[in-house]
Design an enzyme around this catalytic site. Sequence first.
Site, mmCIF file in Angstrom:
data_model
loop_
_atom_site.group_PDB
_atom_site.id
_atom_site.type_symbol
_atom_site.label_atom_id
_atom_site.label_comp_id
_atom_site.label_asym_id
_atom_site.label_seq_id
_atom_site.Cartn_x
_atom_site.Cartn_y
_atom_site.Cartn_z
ATOM 1 N N HIS A 1 3.211 -0.454 -2.083
ATOM 2 C CA HIS A 1 4.189 0.642 -1.938
ATOM 3 C C HIS A 1 4.061 1.646 -3.084
ATOM 4 C CE1 HIS A 1 6.250 -0.756 1.565
ATOM 5 N NE2 HIS A 1 6.627 -1.898 1.023
ATOM 6 N N HIS B 1 1.959 -6.776 -2.212
ATOM 7 C CA HIS B 1 2.608 -5.937 -1.197
ATOM 8 C C HIS B 1 3.460 -4.847 -1.867
ATOM 9 C CE1 HIS B 1 4.760 -4.978 2.597
ATOM 10 N NE2 HIS B 1 5.804 -4.834 1.796
ATOM 11 N N GLU B 2 4.246 -5.227 -2.860
ATOM 12 C CA GLU B 2 5.112 -4.246 -3.541
ATOM 13 C C GLU B 2 4.273 -3.206 -4.290
ATOM 14 O OE1 GLU B 2 7.999 -4.102 -2.544
ATOM 15 O OE2 GLU B 2 8.078 -6.097 -1.659
HETATM 16 ZN ZN LIG Z 1 7.466 -3.539 1.902
#
Ligand SMILES: [Zn+2]
Length: 226
Positions: A102, A98-99
């Site tokens: 980004h 998830h990171e």
């Molecule tokens: Zn996030």
Amino acid sequence: MELFIFYGLAIISILITMGAQAFITSSYNKYQKVNTTKGLTGEEVARKLLDKHGLKDIKVVQTSGYLSDHYDPKGRVIRLSENIFSKSSVAAVSVACHECGHAIQDKNNFLFLRIRSSLVPVVNLCSYAGYLAIVLGGILSMMGLIWAGIIAEMIILFFQLVTLPVEFDASKRGLKEVKEENFLTESELKGGKVMLTSAALTYVASVATAVIQVLRLVLIYGRRND
Ligand SMILES: [Zn+2]
């Protein structure tokens, strides 16, 4: 009706936040105990994905705190909490992906991320000044000041709304990487999806809370204006 506006809406927003928090905590607690077959730690997964996307300059470091994982675009660093950084659980792999999602958004100039970043200074000001304006406006009976505060709350709400596509997209990109790189087996993937959904869920609760806050203020002060 008055009582409902004052207390009912506040209680509803607290319940939504608590519900989301309970879901996040329970899925985190569950999937940090499930080790992956592949055995890569959160750090190794993040490093692999960053390198794959030509983001070798972005560092992956360990940070303190519980669920404090985040990507810092200014510092060019992904900070992962202890259990995510050094463990090879389904939770660790999912959060790391998830990171990285980004970081990939940042590289690709994802529109909503750009809008969100540009709003940060305004929102910081609004969150201090908005509440102060409403309290002061109430004490001094200055409706203009109160409405300025309500507009500040609406700007915060807009910011929360823009955050939603940023978070869901990061989880979507994360899931794509999980599948492409086979970080999780077919049976582990179910937990991965739950983790990636819950990573975005915090922000849904924030939106609900901000909507209720604005609604409450408009209902309270909109009437006094008559
Ligand atoms: Zn996030």
